[in-house]
Design a protein around this motif. Structure first.
Motif, PDB file in Angstrom:
ATOM      1  N   MET A 166     -17.077 -26.363 -38.797  1.00 24.48           N
ATOM      2  CA  MET A 166     -15.830 -27.106 -38.876  1.00 24.48           C
ATOM      3  C   MET A 166     -15.766 -28.240 -37.857  1.00 24.48           C
ATOM      4  O   MET A 166     -14.805 -29.006 -37.859  1.00 24.48           O
ATOM      5  N   GLY A 167     -16.761 -28.370 -36.991  1.00 30.09           N
ATOM      6  CA  GLY A 167     -16.674 -29.314 -35.890  1.00 30.09           C
ATOM      7  C   GLY A 167     -17.301 -30.665 -36.148  1.00 30.09           C
ATOM      8  O   GLY A 167     -17.578 -31.064 -37.284  1.00 30.09           O
ATOM      9  N   LEU A 168     -17.523 -31.379 -35.048  1.00 28.80           N
ATOM     10  CA  LEU A 168     -18.219 -32.649 -35.104  1.00 28.80           C
ATOM     11  C   LEU A 168     -19.713 -32.418 -35.288  1.00 28.80           C
ATOM     12  O   LEU A 168     -20.243 -31.366 -34.925  1.00 28.80           O
ATOM     13  N   ALA A 169     -20.391 -33.404 -35.834  1.00 33.12           N
ATOM     14  CA  ALA A 169     -21.847 -33.354 -35.911  1.00 33.12           C
ATOM     15  C   ALA A 169     -22.388 -33.465 -34.487  1.00 33.12           C
ATOM     16  O   ALA A 169     -22.151 -34.465 -33.798  1.00 33.12           O
ATOM     17  N   ARG A 170     -23.085 -32.397 -34.054  1.00 31.73           N
ATOM     18  CA  ARG A 170     -23.577 -32.373 -32.675  1.00 31.73           C
ATOM     19  C   ARG A 170     -24.971 -31.750 -32.629  1.00 31.73           C
ATOM     20  O   ARG A 170     -25.262 -30.796 -33.361  1.00 31.73           O
TER      21      ARG A 170
ATOM     22  N   SER B 102     -22.619 -33.018 -44.125  1.00 32.02           N
ATOM     23  CA  SER B 102     -23.584 -34.027 -43.690  1.00 32.02           C
ATOM     24  C   SER B 102     -24.503 -33.500 -42.603  1.00 32.02           C
ATOM     25  O   SER B 102     -24.177 -32.546 -41.897  1.00 32.02           O
ATOM     26  N   ALA B 103     -25.643 -34.160 -42.454  1.00 30.20           N
ATOM     27  CA  ALA B 103     -26.641 -33.764 -41.462  1.00 30.20           C
ATOM     28  C   ALA B 103     -26.181 -34.121 -40.054  1.00 30.20           C
ATOM     29  O   ALA B 103     -25.274 -34.921 -39.862  1.00 30.20           O
ATOM     30  N   GLY B 104     -26.831 -33.537 -39.080  1.00 30.43           N
ATOM     31  CA  GLY B 104     -26.558 -33.875 -37.694  1.00 30.43           C
ATOM     32  C   GLY B 104     -26.469 -32.680 -36.790  1.00 30.43           C
ATOM     33  O   GLY B 104     -27.050 -32.661 -35.708  1.00 30.43           O
ATOM     34  N   SER B 105     -25.749 -31.645 -37.246  1.00 29.44           N
ATOM     35  CA  SER B 105     -25.520 -30.511 -36.359  1.00 29.44           C
ATOM     36  C   SER B 105     -26.683 -29.529 -36.338  1.00 29.44           C
ATOM     37  O   SER B 105     -27.284 -29.237 -37.376  1.00 29.44           O
ATOM     38  N   THR B 106     -26.954 -29.004 -35.143  1.00 23.06           N
ATOM     39  CA  THR B 106     -27.877 -27.886 -35.024  1.00 23.06           C
ATOM     40  C   THR B 106     -27.115 -26.609 -35.361  1.00 23.06           C
ATOM     41  O   THR B 106     -25.881 -26.574 -35.371  1.00 23.06           O
ATOM     42  N   ARG B 107     -27.854 -25.540 -35.641  1.00 21.23           N
ATOM     43  CA  ARG B 107     -27.258 -24.378 -36.297  1.00 21.23           C
ATOM     44  C   ARG B 107     -26.261 -23.594 -35.443  1.00 21.23           C
ATOM     45  O   ARG B 107     -25.447 -22.844 -35.987  1.00 21.23           O
TER      46      ARG B 107
ATOM     47  N   PRO C 222     -23.057 -39.465 -33.276  1.00 21.75           N
ATOM     48  CA  PRO C 222     -21.963 -40.330 -33.734  1.00 21.75           C
ATOM     49  C   PRO C 222     -22.304 -41.147 -34.971  1.00 21.75           C
ATOM     50  O   PRO C 222     -23.453 -41.204 -35.416  1.00 21.75           O
ATOM     51  N   ASP C 223     -21.262 -41.819 -35.504  1.00 24.96           N
ATOM     52  CA  ASP C 223     -21.479 -42.739 -36.614  1.00 24.96           C
ATOM     53  C   ASP C 223     -21.995 -44.072 -36.060  1.00 24.96           C
ATOM     54  O   ASP C 223     -22.245 -44.213 -34.859  1.00 24.96           O
ATOM     55  N   LYS C 224     -22.158 -45.071 -36.914  1.00 26.34           N
ATOM     56  CA  LYS C 224     -22.771 -46.330 -36.482  1.00 26.34           C
ATOM     57  C   LYS C 224     -21.902 -47.096 -35.496  1.00 26.34           C
ATOM     58  O   LYS C 224     -22.392 -48.017 -34.814  1.00 26.34           O
TER      59      LYS C 224
END
Length: 467
Positions: free
Chosen positions: A370-374, A360-365, A381-383
């Protein structure tokens, strides 16, 4: 400011393409000449369950593990010059299992889920009639005077390795203790016996993986009732049975033409856990020794190499171990490329089916895959305001134990962490999208576009027949 930006945009648009320097990738493509010769050797790599999402996430994880930018990193098999997508459905299901998945590739015939080395006329849990059995590419290579072998991180009687030598309507009939009494009475033969007792003209020369218990009797700690198959194998001329990495390393390919290596009671442990299993060889170790032994045959060889751990850990929603084995498969491909000649060896890397892994989208490169979307260290975060993982699954067991707390980065980066999933099941299901294929060597140029999984057999058969 706006005028300057407009001028810059116009300059970019009007810069002629022909004035830009060619990239190394374009130079390589322009210099590529199809190899239309015959194949002396064929090595078929199967990343079990390695769909395109597994390749992408596995590539990123492998690059990041080496301190590189994961997104632009390239796995070795991604550098092979030809590629395609393979349609994996079976004769009866949209989504295949590993049995039909490999059988279609090794025989050129799609069968029902659960069946191996037979056509689609068979009924599940019934003895496959002789007329329904289809010769495998490995058996054809043997009849041509070549050597043949199987390497896997699963038990050697599991579905994918059995695709080289097995013929059954029911993949679970792996030892005599797993064969129902009525099936045995009807003449069905378990896969371990099929492997060891096959006629010499089609018997595998090298078999490396797990499943020791399915070859030994209960008297010696195994699960067989009838006889010890390791003794039957060892009784052959120039044959060895090995059960440790040390013993495998010591095998002299010049004096051993029949090698059976069984390094675990069942499946081999994940390479992540090898620090506690020092006598378990890696997939690259086994691939190297298999090629050394098989290469002694002057007529060439066929070798099937499977990373089974990709699939087995995806089933458990454990992306860390699954994606680690994408890299392990890649290391085995590196060994094969180094030990063979591209002029006479057709190498194909593909999967039998995919898995429901998503990114899923969210993380910068710079963030770990393997981590959280950051976004540069700040959670996306989620909704509900809770941390969410970059990777997740469509189905599987981790939904049965929902993550009902705010996930932390340290937690999700642990090797034992199970990624969140949508549909609760005791084991994650396969998915039906097409899977990637990568190829090099004789006739590899034929692999392009979107093809049936059975087409891979056709290419191998054509290449080996020319030689």
């Amino acid at each position: 400011m706006m005028k300057a930006a407009l001028c810059l945009a116009t300059a970019l648009i009007t810069t002629p393409v022909w004035a830009q320097p060619a990239s190394p990738a374009l130079d390589a493509a322009l210099a590529r000449t199809p190899n239309t010769g015959g194949a002396k050797n064929i090595i078929l790599f199967i990343g079990d369950g390695m769909g395109i999402n597994s390749v992408t996430a596995g590539r990123i994880m492998a690059g990041q593990a080496r301190g590189q930018d994961g997104a632009s990193y390239r796995l070795t098999f991604e550098t092979l010059p030809y590629s395609a997508f393979s349609k994996t459905y079976s004769a009866d299901k949209f989504v295949t299992d590993s049995a039909n998945g490999i059988s279609a590739i090794t025989t050129g015939v799609k069968t029902i889920n659960g069946a191996i080395g037979v056509d689609a006329t068979v009924a599940s849990k019934a003895c496959a009639p002789i007329a329904s059995r289809i010769p495998t590419i490995a058996e054809q290579a043997k009849r041509m005077g070549k050597a043949a072998g199987v390497v896997t991180t699963s038990g050697v009687t599991d579905a994918t390795p059995a695709g080289a030598y097995g013929h059954t309507s029911t993949r679970g009939w792996r030892s005599d203790s797993e064969l129902p009494a009525d099936a045995a009475k009807a003449g069905c033969i378990d896969l371990a016996r099929q492997l060891v007792e096959a006629p010499d003209a089609i018997r595998m020369n090298v078999v490396l993986g797990g499943d020791l218990a399915r070859f030994q009797t209960t008297a010696t700690g195994g699960r067989r009732i009838d006889k010890d198959l390791t003794r039957i194998w060892a009784a052959q001329s120039k044959a060895q049975v090995v059960t440790s990495k040390t013993a495998l390393t010591a095998v002299d390919p010049k004096t051993t033409s029949k090698l059976l290596g069984l390094f675990a009671e069942g499946d081999l442990p994940s390479v992540v856990d090898h620090k506690n299993q020092t006598e378990v060889p890696s997939l690259a170790d086994m691939t190297s020794k298999a090629i050394e032994v098989l290469s002694q045959d002057p007529d060439g060889f066929f070798l099937l190499v499977e990373s089974a751990a990709i699939d087995k850990w995806h089933h458990q929603n454990n992306a860390y171990r699954a994606l680690t084995d994408v890299d392990e498969l890649d290391k085995a491909v590196q060994v094969a490329l180094a030990k063979t000649n591209a002029k006479d060896t057709l190498i194909i890397v593909t999967a039998d089916h995919s898995h429901g892994l998503t990114q899923s989208a969210g993380s910068t490169r710079e963030e770990p895959i393997m981590g959280l979307a950051r976004n540069r260290g700040v959670n996306e975060p989620d909704k509900n305001g809770k941390g969410r993982t970059v990777l997740s699954y469509a189905s599987g067991p981790s939904a049965l134990e929902p993550h009902d707390h705010d996930l932390t980065q340290d937690e999700v980066l642990r090797p034992d962490f199970k990624q969140p999933t949508l549909v609760p099941l005791s084991s994650a299901q396969h998915t039906g999208e097409d899977v990637p294929v990568y190829a090099s060597g004789p006739q590899a140029y034929l692999i392009s576009g979107t093809v049936e999984s059975t087409f891979l057999y056709e290419v191998m058969n054509y290449a080996i027949s020319l030689k």
